[in-house]
Scaffold this motif. Structure first.
Motif, PDB file in Angstrom:
ATOM      1  N   LEU A  30       0.944  -1.423   0.035  1.00 64.45           N
ATOM      2  CA  LEU A  30      -0.055   0.099   0.188  1.00 64.45           C
ATOM      3  C   LEU A  30       0.751   1.314   0.079  1.00 64.45           C
ATOM      4  O   LEU A  30       0.534   2.226  -0.643  1.00 64.45           O
ATOM      5  CB  LEU A  30      -0.832   0.021   1.196  1.00 64.45           C
ATOM      6  N   SER A  33       2.097   2.039  -3.290  1.00 66.10           N
ATOM      7  CA  SER A  33       0.989   2.241  -4.458  1.00 66.10           C
ATOM      8  C   SER A  33       0.323   3.720  -4.515  1.00 66.10           C
ATOM      9  O   SER A  33       0.291   4.322  -3.365  1.00 66.10           O
ATOM     10  CB  SER A  33      -0.204   1.455  -4.037  1.00 66.10           C
ATOM     11  N   LEU A  35      -1.834   7.263  -4.582  1.00 67.68           N
ATOM     12  CA  LEU A  35      -3.073   7.489  -4.234  1.00 67.68           C
ATOM     13  C   LEU A  35      -4.196   7.393  -5.510  1.00 67.68           C
ATOM     14  O   LEU A  35      -3.888   7.814  -6.424  1.00 67.68           O
ATOM     15  CB  LEU A  35      -3.022   8.865  -3.541  1.00 67.68           C
ATOM     16  N   GLN A  62      -8.378   7.389   2.548  1.00 72.99           N
ATOM     17  CA  GLN A  62      -7.280   7.399   1.612  1.00 72.99           C
ATOM     18  C   GLN A  62      -7.109   6.114   0.963  1.00 72.99           C
ATOM     19  O   GLN A  62      -7.312   5.154   1.711  1.00 72.99           O
ATOM     20  CB  GLN A  62      -5.923   7.654   1.955  1.00 72.99           C
ATOM     21  N   ARG A  64      -5.560   3.419  -2.147  1.00 71.03           N
ATOM     22  CA  ARG A  64      -4.375   3.580  -2.866  1.00 71.03           C
ATOM     23  C   ARG A  64      -4.864   2.719  -3.918  1.00 71.03           C
ATOM     24  O   ARG A  64      -5.713   1.702  -3.968  1.00 71.03           O
ATOM     25  CB  ARG A  64      -3.396   2.933  -2.060  1.00 71.03           C
ATOM     26  N   ARG A  65      -4.064   2.705  -5.217  1.00 70.16           N
ATOM     27  CA  ARG A  65      -4.520   2.037  -6.504  1.00 70.16           C
ATOM     28  C   ARG A  65      -4.307   0.369  -5.772  1.00 70.16           C
ATOM     29  O   ARG A  65      -3.328   0.037  -5.427  1.00 70.16           O
ATOM     30  CB  ARG A  65      -3.390   2.234  -7.557  1.00 70.16           C
ATOM     31  N   GLU A  67      -5.827  -1.089  -3.722  1.00 71.65           N
ATOM     32  CA  GLU A  67      -6.292  -1.524  -2.637  1.00 71.65           C
ATOM     33  C   GLU A  67      -7.675  -1.949  -2.625  1.00 71.65           C
ATOM     34  O   GLU A  67      -8.615  -1.741  -3.261  1.00 71.65           O
ATOM     35  CB  GLU A  67      -6.199  -0.356  -1.660  1.00 71.65           C
TER      36      GLU A  67
END
Ligand code: ATP
Ligand code: MG
Length: 373
Positions: A30, A33, A35, A62, A64-65, A67
Motif C-alpha cells: 500500500l 502504491s 493514491l 485514503q 490506494r491503487r 487496494e
C-alpha cells in the motif's frame, strides 16, 4: 494480491492461486502504491422534513491503487451513504454538506468529484469508477437482453468500437466470470440470482475501471454462491489490479478479503486498520462487538452474540462518544467528549480507552457469560 486473514488458517475462500501476504507485505504494498481516491472531511446530510440527518460526518479516507478497502458497520451506520458519496451516485435528499472527494487519475493531477457536474462526471464513471450494488435485479434491466446492456456500456465507453467488437468483448467479460458467452442472448430474469450478480460484476469491469465500489454485492445470494462470487472477485482483482471499496455489515467477511477496513458507527469512522490487527487487537469496543457478532465462517458454529442495545438515532445522537450507551467500557469522559480518531495499535481508533484496552480493560464484553465463563 490478497490474503486470507483467518488466524485459524482455514481459508474460507479458495484463493489458493493468489499469493498470501503478511500484514507487513500488505502495508509495504500500500505504501508503494499511488493514491487513487481520497475523502477529506466529508459530511453527508439527508435533508428531510424531520430535520437534517447527519448520515456521515468527518470522513477522512485514503484509498490506494489496487487496494481493497472494506467498510463495515451495523445497519444504518452510514455505509451506503458514504459509498454513494464517494462514487457520486448520491441522489437527493442526500447532499454532500462538507468536504471533498479527490480522484487521482492515472494521467496525473487530482479532481474533486464533488465539484463536477453530471456531464463532467460521466467522463470518470465507468472509466475510472464503477459500481456493483446489492441487487443485480435492480441494476440489470430485466426486459433487455444481456448483450444489449453490455454493448451499450462498452460502446458508451469506447465510441470507436464497432458493434461486432463490442459484442465479442461482452462475451469475453461474461466468460471472465464463468458465464458462457452464449448467455448474452438471455434476458437477465432468465438467469439465476448468482449468475445475475456475476453478470453485473462483469459489466462493472467492462471498461477496465481503476476502482469498483461494491455495496453488499453478495447478500442476495446463498452462502455457497457468495463464496464463489467472492473468490471470483478476488481472482479478477488480482489479475486486473483494480481497487475495491467493499461495503458489508459482515466484518468477518471483510477480515478475509480486505487490505484495510474502516468501521463505521453513527455516521463516523470509529476505527480503521488492517485485518489482522482488527481481528486480534481491535481498539474500539464496537469493533470487537462486531467481530463477535459475525464469527468467521471457518470457525465452529457457536451462538451468535449481537451487540446489546440499538444503533443510535442520528437525529438525536448521544453526547460524547455515540457508542457510549452501549459500551461496556464507557467512563464519564466518554459521555461528555467525542473521541477523535487517533493512532492506536498500528491503525486509528476513535475511543478514549483505546491503547489502554490491551493492558487494563477487558477485551470483550464483560457482561457476556460466554466470555467470562
Ligand atoms: P444497511 O447496512 O442497512 O445498508 P447502511 O450502513 O448502508 O445500512 P445507510 O443506508 O447509509 O446505512 O443509512 C445511514 C442513515 O441515513 C440511516 O439512519 C438512514 O435512516 C439514513 N437515511 C438513508 N437514506 C435516507 C433518506 N433517503 N432520507 C433520510 N434518511 C436516510
Ligand atoms: Mg447499506
Amino acid at each position: 494480491m490478497t490474503t486470507t486473514h483467518t488466524p485459524s488458517g482455514t481459508d474460507f475462500l479458495d484463493v489458493s492461486e493468489i499469493a498470501v501476504e503478511t500484514t507487513a507485505d500488505i502495508a509495504a504494498r500500500l505504501e508503494r502504491s499511488p493514491l487513487l481516491l481520497e475523502a477529506r472531511g466529508l459530511d453527508v446530510t439527508y435533508v428531510t422534513e424531520d430535520g437534517e440527518v447527519p448520515a456521515c460526518r468527518d470522513i477522512d479516507l485514503q484509498l490506494r491503487r489496487g487496494e481493497i478497502l472494506g467498510i463495515a458497520g451495523e445497519s444504518a451506520s452510514g455505509k451506503s451513504t458514504l459509498l454513494n458519496a464517494l462514487s457520486r451516485l448520491q441522489r437527493p435528499p442526500a447532499v454532500t454538506s462538507a468536504g471533498q472527494v479527490m480522484l487521482h487519475p492515472v494521467d496525473g493531477g487530482e479532481v474533486d468529484l464533488t465539484a463536477l457536474s453530471e456531464e463532467q462526471l460521466r467522463r470518470y464513471r465507468w472509466d475510472s469508477l464503477s459500481i456493483v450494488m446489492q441487487s443485480a435485479m435492480a441494476s440489470l434491466n430485466p426486459v433487455m437482453r444481456l448483450d444489449t446492456q453490455f454493448i451499450d456500456v462498452i460502446m458508451e465507453h469506447d465510441r470507436d468500437m464497432s458493434k461486432a467488437a463490442a459484442r465479442t468483448r461482452a462475451g469475453e467479460l461474461l466468460e471472465m466470470v464463468g458465464i458462457p458467452a452464449a448467455r448474452l442472448r438471455s434476458y437477465s430474469y432468465q438467469l439465476s440470482g448468482g449468475m445475475q450478480q456475476r453478470a453485473l460484476i462483469a459489466l462493472s469491469l467492462a471498461s477496465n475501471p481503476d476502482l469498483v465500489f461494491m455495496d453488499e454485492p453478495t447478500t442476495a445470494v446463498d452462502v455457497v454462491m457468495q463464496r464463489q462470487i467472492l473468490t471470483q472477485i478476488l481472482q479478477l482483482q488480482a489479475t486486473l489490479g483494480f481497487a475495491i471499496v467493499f461495503v458489508t455489515h459482515d466484518l468477518s467477511l471483510l477480515l478475509e478479503i480486505s487490505d484495510r477496513i474502516a468501521i463505521m458507527y453513527g455516521g463516523r469512522i470509529v476505527e480503521i486498520g488492517m485485518p489482522e490487527q482488527l481481528y486480534a487487537n481491535g481498539q474500539h469496543p464496537y469493533t470487537r462487538g462486531l467481530r463477535a457478532s459475525f464469527p468467521p465462517l471457518s470457525e465452529p458454529v457457536r451462538r451468535l452474540r449481537g451487540i446489546p442495545g440499538t444503533p443510535p438515532d442520528l437525529l438525536n445522537l448521544p453526547t460524547g462518544c455515540a457508542y457510549h450507551p452501549r459500551c461496556p467500557l464507557a467512563i464519564d469522559l466518554c459521555r461528555t467528549e467525542r473521541p477523535e480518531l487517533r493512532p492506536a495499535a498500528g491503525g486509528l481508533a476513535a475511543c478514549h480507552r483505546a491503547g489502554e484496552t490491551e493492558e487494563s480493560a477487558p477485551r470483550t464484553d464483560p457482561t457476556d457469560p460466554e466470555e467470562t465463563a
